[in-house]
Design a protein around this motif. Structure first.
Motif, PDB file in Angstrom:
ATOM      1  N   GLU A 129     -11.932  -4.415  -1.494  1.00 61.66           N
ATOM      2  CA  GLU A 129     -11.101  -3.329  -2.016  1.00 61.66           C
ATOM      3  C   GLU A 129     -10.089  -2.874  -0.973  1.00 61.66           C
ATOM      4  OE1 GLU A 129     -10.793  -2.049  -5.015  1.00 61.66           O
ATOM      5  OE2 GLU A 129     -12.310  -3.404  -5.823  1.00 61.66           O
ATOM      6  N   LEU A 130     -10.512  -2.833   0.293  1.00 61.96           N
ATOM      7  CA  LEU A 130      -9.576  -2.474   1.360  1.00 61.96           C
ATOM      8  C   LEU A 130      -8.487  -3.531   1.481  1.00 61.96           C
ATOM      9  CD1 LEU A 130      -8.583  -0.863   3.786  1.00 61.96           C
ATOM     10  CD2 LEU A 130     -10.309  -2.028   5.197  1.00 61.96           C
ATOM     11  N   ALA A 131      -8.870  -4.800   1.442  1.00 62.45           N
ATOM     12  CA  ALA A 131      -7.894  -5.883   1.546  1.00 62.45           C
ATOM     13  C   ALA A 131      -6.900  -5.830   0.393  1.00 62.45           C
ATOM     14  CB  ALA A 131      -8.613  -7.228   1.564  1.00 62.45           C
ATOM     15  N   ARG A 132      -7.400  -5.548  -0.790  1.00 65.24           N
ATOM     16  CA  ARG A 132      -6.532  -5.481  -1.974  1.00 65.24           C
ATOM     17  C   ARG A 132      -5.579  -4.283  -1.881  1.00 65.24           C
ATOM     18  NH1 ARG A 132     -10.360  -5.346  -5.289  1.00 65.24           N
ATOM     19  NH2 ARG A 132     -10.566  -7.599  -5.493  1.00 65.24           N
ATOM     20  N   HIS A 133      -6.095  -3.141  -1.470  1.00 71.20           N
ATOM     21  CA  HIS A 133      -5.285  -1.924  -1.388  1.00 71.20           C
ATOM     22  C   HIS A 133      -4.199  -2.027  -0.318  1.00 71.20           C
ATOM     23  CE1 HIS A 133      -4.468   2.336  -1.960  1.00 71.20           C
ATOM     24  NE2 HIS A 133      -4.484   2.495  -0.651  1.00 71.20           N
ATOM     25  N   ALA A 134      -4.515  -2.706   0.778  1.00 72.05           N
ATOM     26  CA  ALA A 134      -3.582  -2.779   1.911  1.00 72.05           C
ATOM     27  C   ALA A 134      -2.762  -4.060   1.934  1.00 72.05           C
ATOM     28  CB  ALA A 134      -4.361  -2.645   3.218  1.00 72.05           C
ATOM     29  N   ASP A 135      -2.917  -4.894   0.928  1.00 76.64           N
ATOM     30  CA  ASP A 135      -2.252  -6.196   0.923  1.00 76.64           C
ATOM     31  C   ASP A 135      -0.738  -6.085   1.094  1.00 76.64           C
ATOM     32  OD1 ASP A 135      -2.009  -8.999   0.610  1.00 76.64           O
ATOM     33  OD2 ASP A 135      -1.517  -8.746  -1.504  1.00 76.64           O
ATOM     34  N   GLY A 136      -0.226  -6.748   2.132  1.00 80.25           N
ATOM     35  CA  GLY A 136       1.210  -6.788   2.376  1.00 80.25           C
ATOM     36  C   GLY A 136       1.804  -5.535   2.982  1.00 80.25           C
ATOM     37  N   LYS A 137       0.989  -4.524   3.232  1.00 78.34           N
ATOM     38  CA  LYS A 137       1.494  -3.264   3.787  1.00 78.34           C
ATOM     39  C   LYS A 137       1.415  -3.251   5.306  1.00 78.34           C
ATOM     40  CE  LYS A 137       0.038  -0.627  -0.301  1.00 78.34           C
ATOM     41  NZ  LYS A 137      -0.832   0.468  -0.793  1.00 78.34           N
ATOM     42  N   ASN A 138       2.289  -2.471   5.914  1.00 77.99           N
ATOM     43  CA  ASN A 138       2.306  -2.359   7.379  1.00 77.99           C
ATOM     44  C   ASN A 138       1.290  -1.326   7.853  1.00 77.99           C
ATOM     45  OD1 ASN A 138       3.622  -3.025   9.999  1.00 77.99           O
ATOM     46  ND2 ASN A 138       4.090  -0.842   9.976  1.00 77.99           N
ATOM     47  N   TRP A 139       0.550  -1.689   8.877  1.00 81.68           N
ATOM     48  CA  TRP A 139      -0.434  -0.788   9.480  1.00 81.68           C
ATOM     49  C   TRP A 139       0.133  -0.199  10.769  1.00 81.68           C
ATOM     50  CZ3 TRP A 139      -6.103  -0.647   8.577  1.00 81.68           C
ATOM     51  CH2 TRP A 139      -6.483  -1.296   7.391  1.00 81.68           C
ATOM     52  N   ILE A 140      -0.135   1.077  11.003  1.00 82.92           N
ATOM     53  CA  ILE A 140       0.132   1.710  12.294  1.00 82.92           C
ATOM     54  C   ILE A 140      -1.163   2.386  12.722  1.00 82.92           C
ATOM     55  CG2 ILE A 140       1.458   3.417  13.587  1.00 82.92           C
ATOM     56  CD1 ILE A 140       3.725   3.071  11.595  1.00 82.92           C
TER      57      ILE A 140
ATOM     58  N   VAL B  52      -1.594   3.199   6.583  1.00 75.99           N
ATOM     59  CA  VAL B  52      -1.170   1.983   5.896  1.00 75.99           C
ATOM     60  C   VAL B  52      -0.124   2.380   4.855  1.00 75.99           C
ATOM     61  CG1 VAL B  52      -1.886   0.019   4.498  1.00 75.99           C
ATOM     62  CG2 VAL B  52      -3.416   0.919   6.252  1.00 75.99           C
ATOM     63  N   GLY B  53       1.099   1.964   5.088  1.00 76.38           N
ATOM     64  CA  GLY B  53       2.178   2.388   4.204  1.00 76.38           C
ATOM     65  C   GLY B  53       2.326   3.893   4.192  1.00 76.38           C
ATOM     66  N   GLY B  54       2.036   4.536   5.338  1.00 76.13           N
ATOM     67  CA  GLY B  54       2.145   5.982   5.448  1.00 76.13           C
ATOM     68  C   GLY B  54       0.924   6.749   4.975  1.00 76.13           C
ATOM     69  N   GLU B  55      -0.119   6.040   4.509  1.00 74.39           N
ATOM     70  CA  GLU B  55      -1.333   6.673   3.987  1.00 74.39           C
ATOM     71  C   GLU B  55      -2.466   6.596   5.006  1.00 74.39           C
ATOM     72  OE1 GLU B  55      -3.980   6.225  -0.099  1.00 74.39           O
ATOM     73  OE2 GLU B  55      -3.134   4.423   0.826  1.00 74.39           O
TER      74      GLU B  55
ATOM     75  N   ILE C  39      -5.638   5.591   5.883  1.00 74.42           N
ATOM     76  CA  ILE C  39      -6.496   4.611   5.224  1.00 74.42           C
ATOM     77  C   ILE C  39      -7.969   4.996   5.282  1.00 74.42           C
ATOM     78  CG2 ILE C  39      -6.896   3.062   7.189  1.00 74.42           C
ATOM     79  CD1 ILE C  39      -6.061   2.071   3.511  1.00 74.42           C
ATOM     80  N   GLN C  40      -8.378   5.691   6.347  1.00 79.36           N
ATOM     81  CA  GLN C  40      -9.769   6.153   6.409  1.00 79.36           C
ATOM     82  C   GLN C  40     -10.048   7.163   5.297  1.00 79.36           C
ATOM     83  OE1 GLN C  40      -8.112   5.272   9.312  1.00 79.36           O
ATOM     84  NE2 GLN C  40      -9.486   5.469  11.062  1.00 79.36           N
ATOM     85  N   LYS C  41      -9.094   8.050   5.068  1.00 77.31           N
ATOM     86  CA  LYS C  41      -9.232   9.046   4.003  1.00 77.31           C
ATOM     87  C   LYS C  41      -9.364   8.352   2.652  1.00 77.31           C
ATOM     88  CE  LYS C  41      -6.817  13.127   2.130  1.00 77.31           C
ATOM     89  NZ  LYS C  41      -7.768  14.158   2.586  1.00 77.31           N
ATOM     90  N   TRP C  42      -8.531   7.326   2.425  1.00 74.90           N
ATOM     91  CA  TRP C  42      -8.582   6.587   1.160  1.00 74.90           C
ATOM     92  C   TRP C  42      -9.933   5.903   0.980  1.00 74.90           C
ATOM     93  CZ3 TRP C  42      -9.400   1.446   0.004  1.00 74.90           C
ATOM     94  CH2 TRP C  42      -9.215   1.093  -1.334  1.00 74.90           C
ATOM     95  N   LEU C  43     -10.459   5.278   2.027  1.00 77.52           N
ATOM     96  CA  LEU C  43     -11.738   4.587   1.940  1.00 77.52           C
ATOM     97  C   LEU C  43     -12.872   5.539   1.592  1.00 77.52           C
ATOM     98  CD1 LEU C  43     -11.333   2.182   4.980  1.00 77.52           C
ATOM     99  CD2 LEU C  43     -12.007   1.431   2.681  1.00 77.52           C
ATOM    100  N   VAL C  44     -12.919   6.682   2.253  1.00 72.58           N
ATOM    101  CA  VAL C  44     -13.999   7.650   2.009  1.00 72.58           C
ATOM    102  C   VAL C  44     -13.867   8.258   0.620  1.00 72.58           C
ATOM    103  CG1 VAL C  44     -15.043   9.815   2.765  1.00 72.58           C
ATOM    104  CG2 VAL C  44     -14.298   8.142   4.456  1.00 72.58           C
TER     105      VAL C  44
END
Length: 241
Positions: A73-84, A102-105, A107-112
């Motif tokens: 699910e993480l791979a799918r959500h972040a696919d092709g997006k830039n990470w900082i 990831v794309g300004g989001e 990502i830890q918040k999204w996962l939880v």
């Protein structure tokens, strides 16, 4: 004396450098809380996701590979997006612990909030509210029953079970099992999966030619499946022999 002063100053400077260093680029997802950007292995800080061989129970008390689901699910959500990723420290395994966007989001918040990881409150309380929201929405792992990732790593018969579904009889035995290792998680999980020399995931039924020759070891990238559907959902194909 001068040498001691210089050493002391360097120790003060190094932590600030670690905090200031940002790592950016596309990421290869290794687990629900672990990625690789370039040559840097990154552990997502403030959260804890299930290991890729961890099993959970769904709303029907059926086992499912929640660790694989969190990773995918993480791979799918972040696919092709830039990470900082903002580096915070280095863990005992040599990974960079970081907070990542990831794309300004966040990502830890999204996962939880999506129920694919828990707030790791021993290190941070930043995601407690998101965990509460996921629990109330019965999102991800919260739909059924599971063991907190940090407890699963040191699990025993007294380990607490979490989730929205009341654990059925025998739930502990299932949740304490692993999808990888020398022993199948249950008698009906007889399909063996391994990775071939080309990097493909292959599954073998008990009737396949090479079944008895496959040694089930965690370090070898092998794992057990409970059905053909589960094996194929994990991206594996059946052996041609």
């Amino acid at each position: 004396m001068l040498r001691k002063i210089l050493i002391a100053l360097s120790l003060l400077v190094l932590p600030s450098l670690a905090h200031a260093a940002d790592i950016s680029g596309t990421a290869k997802v290794r687990a629900g809380d672990a990625v690789v950007i370039g040559n840097t292995r990154i552990r997502l800080g403030g959260i804890d996701a299930p290991a890729v061989d961890q099993l959970c129970l769904n709303t029907k008390a059926e086992r499912w590979t929640c660790g694989i689901a969190a990773r995918d699910e993480l791979a799918r959500h972040a696919d092709g997006k830039n990470w900082i990723c903002h580096a915070r420290s280095i863990d005992r395994r040599g990974r960079t612990v970081a907070r990542c966007e990831v794309g300004g989001e966040d990502i830890q918040k999204w996962l939880v909030r999506s129920g694919w990881a828990l707030a790791y409150t021993r290190m941070s309380k930043d995601y407690e509210a998101d965990e509460k929201a996921a629990r109330e929405a019965k999102a991800g792992m919260w739909q059924g029953a599971f063991i907190a990732p940090w407890d699963w790593r040191v699990r025993n018969k007294k380990t607490t079970i979490l989730g929205a579904t009341k654990p059925p009889d025998g739930a502990h035995a299932v949740l304490l099992a692993s999808a990888s290792g020398p022993v199948a998680p249950s008698p009906d999980c007889t399909i063996k999966g391994n990775v071939n020399s080309a990097g493909e995931c292959i599954y073998h039924r008990p009737t396949s030619r090479w079944y008895t020759q496959i040694r089930m070891k965690v370090s070898k990238g092998t794992r057990w499946f409970c059905s053909v559907e589960e094996a194929e959902a994990a991206g594996c194909r059946e052996t041609k022999r």
